[in-house]
Scaffold this active site. Structure first.
Site, short mmCIF file in Angstrom:
data_model
loop_
_atom_site.label_atom_id
_atom_site.label_comp_id
_atom_site.label_asym_id
_atom_site.label_seq_id
_atom_site.Cartn_x
_atom_site.Cartn_y
_atom_site.Cartn_z
N ASP A 98 -1.55 -9.27 13.24
CA ASP A 98 -3.08 -10.27 12.90
C ASP A 98 -3.47 -11.28 13.52
OD1 ASP A 98 -0.95 -12.43 12.95
OD2 ASP A 98 -0.69 -12.96 10.73
N GLY A 100 -3.18 -14.65 14.74
CA GLY A 100 -2.21 -15.53 14.85
C GLY A 100 -3.33 -16.52 14.80
N GLY A 101 -4.53 -16.73 13.54
CA GLY A 101 -5.36 -17.49 13.22
C GLY A 101 -5.10 -18.55 11.98
N CYS A 340 15.83 2.54 -10.64
CA CYS A 340 16.23 2.46 -9.34
C CYS A 340 16.92 3.33 -8.04
CB CYS A 340 15.38 1.26 -9.05
SG CYS A 340 15.44 0.97 -7.62
N CYS A 342 17.86 2.88 -5.90
CA CYS A 342 17.77 1.89 -4.10
C CYS A 342 19.57 1.77 -4.02
CB CYS A 342 17.67 0.68 -4.20
SG CYS A 342 17.88 -0.64 -4.91
N CYS A 345 21.13 -0.90 -6.74
CA CYS A 345 21.68 -0.73 -7.68
C CYS A 345 21.84 0.86 -8.05
CB CYS A 345 19.40 -0.05 -8.68
SG CYS A 345 18.33 -1.35 -8.38
#
Length: 402
Positions: A98, A100-101, A340, A342, A345
């Site tokens: 992004d 930085g704003g 799941c 992963c 899990c």
């Protein structure tokens, strides 16, 4: 526009028959991203708790880092000397930074969430000192040193960081400001956007692509003006930012008003949004990518993302996540989600994860982050499949209570 971005492309493969949702491919020098997709936040050049290899294993295609934090520590030049963010942190996939704003303005006068809750920062807490045509002057939260971020320096720092996708500098207004201020801020953002674009062109090597940004707060007429601005300039992509309202309903209205005006030939990113209902709504409006710290931050607070069938199996109703801090899980031998894939899990029970939280073992935060990252990637894959098969509404019922 293509001459600015020789190594980038964005192509729609499937268009939903019932909405603006689409499946597309976003090609970058570090690989392709299939959209809709979720961008995980490696704010300070690291996903909190996970290695790049673990992120890849969980199905992640793209991450982002934060220009504001990295310009202060370790600094753009230092990252550049080490080959840019990809080499520095060991991530070989697509990346976004992004401008930085957002951090300058949110840390400077309070976040949108603080505004909605009626909170105000004290004078001593505020770091934003001055906004002018030139840029923003602020104090570092690390050591109090003064810095000035301009459209040109934001692009220079993002060039040094080396992310594939970068964003123009914008003023992110707080929630409470009136329409008059929002309009002035939007026009300032447009002038900064043009300066950002000119600096991008001046130093363009073909390795990065720049996104313009749509501001305008909660005002449809201002959002229309902002959308027309980005449509009329050669930005590769479009980011939708700023205050989206105080409620989910108002957010949906703002996103709808923007997406009705934006060219569908460019990738569109919705900044800072990661709720499941918000993602489904954004996808139907044609949003291509989302980012939010929520999945990883939730894990650090003992939370695990779950689908509605969790509540059906447990005779109750609830939200999008469970807190494994709860004593109800201390003798629960099931995984978070039996479906799941992963490693968490496959390996750990809810009882064990509950124990790790109570014992303050760091392993639990890594384990829950792995699950939440996998959950978000499964969600986005399911959404893409549903778009291809024209059953997005049906798929939504698998992921949220409707």
């Amino acid at each position: 526009m293509n001459s600015l971005y020789p190594r980038f492309s964005f192509q729609t493969q499937y268009q939903d028959k019932f909405s603006k949702a689409k499946v597309a491919t976003l090609v970058t020098p570090h690989g392709a991203v299939t959209t809709p997709n979720f961008i995980f936040c490696a704010t300070k050049a690291a996903i909190k708790g996970l290695t790049p290899a673990q992120m890849k294993e969980a199905g992640t295609e793209i991450i982002l880092s934060n220009t504001y934090h990295l310009m202060l520590q370790p600094g753009g030049k230092r990252v550049e000397r080490r080959g840019g963010l990809h080499r520095f942190m060991g991530w070989d996939g697509p990346m976004l930074t992004d401008s930085g704003g957002f951090q300058i303005f949110s840390l400077g006068h309070g976040s949108v969430a603080n505004e909605i809750k009626g909170k105000r920062l004290t004078h001593r807490q505020k770091t934003l000192l001055k906004i002018s045509e030139e840029g923003a002057v602020f104090k570092s939260y690390l050591d109090g040193a003064l810095h000035t971020l301009t459209p040109e320096s934001s692009i220079e720092i993002q060039r040094q960081l080396g992310a594939d996708l970068i964003v123009v500098l914008d003023e992110c207004t707080p929630f409470h400001v009136d329409k008059s201020y929002t309009e002035k801020s939007m026009h300032l953002t447009h002038r900064w956007g043009l300066r950002s674009l000119e600096e991008f062109k001046r130093t363009n090597s073909g390795q990065q692509a720049i996104y313009g940004i749509v501001q305008g707060g909660v005002y449809p007429d201002l959002r229309k003006i902002a959308a027309a601005f980005v449509n009329s300039h050669p930005f590769f992509g479009i980011a939708v930012g700023g205050s989206l309202g105080a409620t989910k309903e108002q957010m949906a209205e703002v996103v709808n008003s923007v997406m009705n005006e934006i060219s569908p030939q460019r990738p569109v990113h919705l900044l800072g949004i990661g709720g499941i209902s918000d993602i489904f709504n954004g996808v139907r409006e044609g949003i291509d990518t989302f980012d939010c710290v929520h999945p990883t931050r939730l894990a650090r607070h003992g939370g695990a993302l779950v689908r509605p069938d969790f509540w059906l199996k447990n005779d109750g109703s609830g939200g999008e996540h469970i807190s494994l801090k709860g004593s109800r899980f201390k003798d629960d031998d099931l995984p978070i989600d039996e479906s799941c894939p992963c490693s968490t899990c496959k390996t750990f029970s809810r009882a064990y994860l509950h124990h790790l939280i109570k014992a303050q073992e760091l392993l639990v935060y890594q384990a829950l982050t792995i699950h939440n990252v996998t959950f978000m990637n499964r969600l986005m894959r399911a959404i893409r499949t549903a778009i291809i098969e024209n059953r997005l509404e049906e798929e939504q019922k698998n992921w949220m209570q409707v």
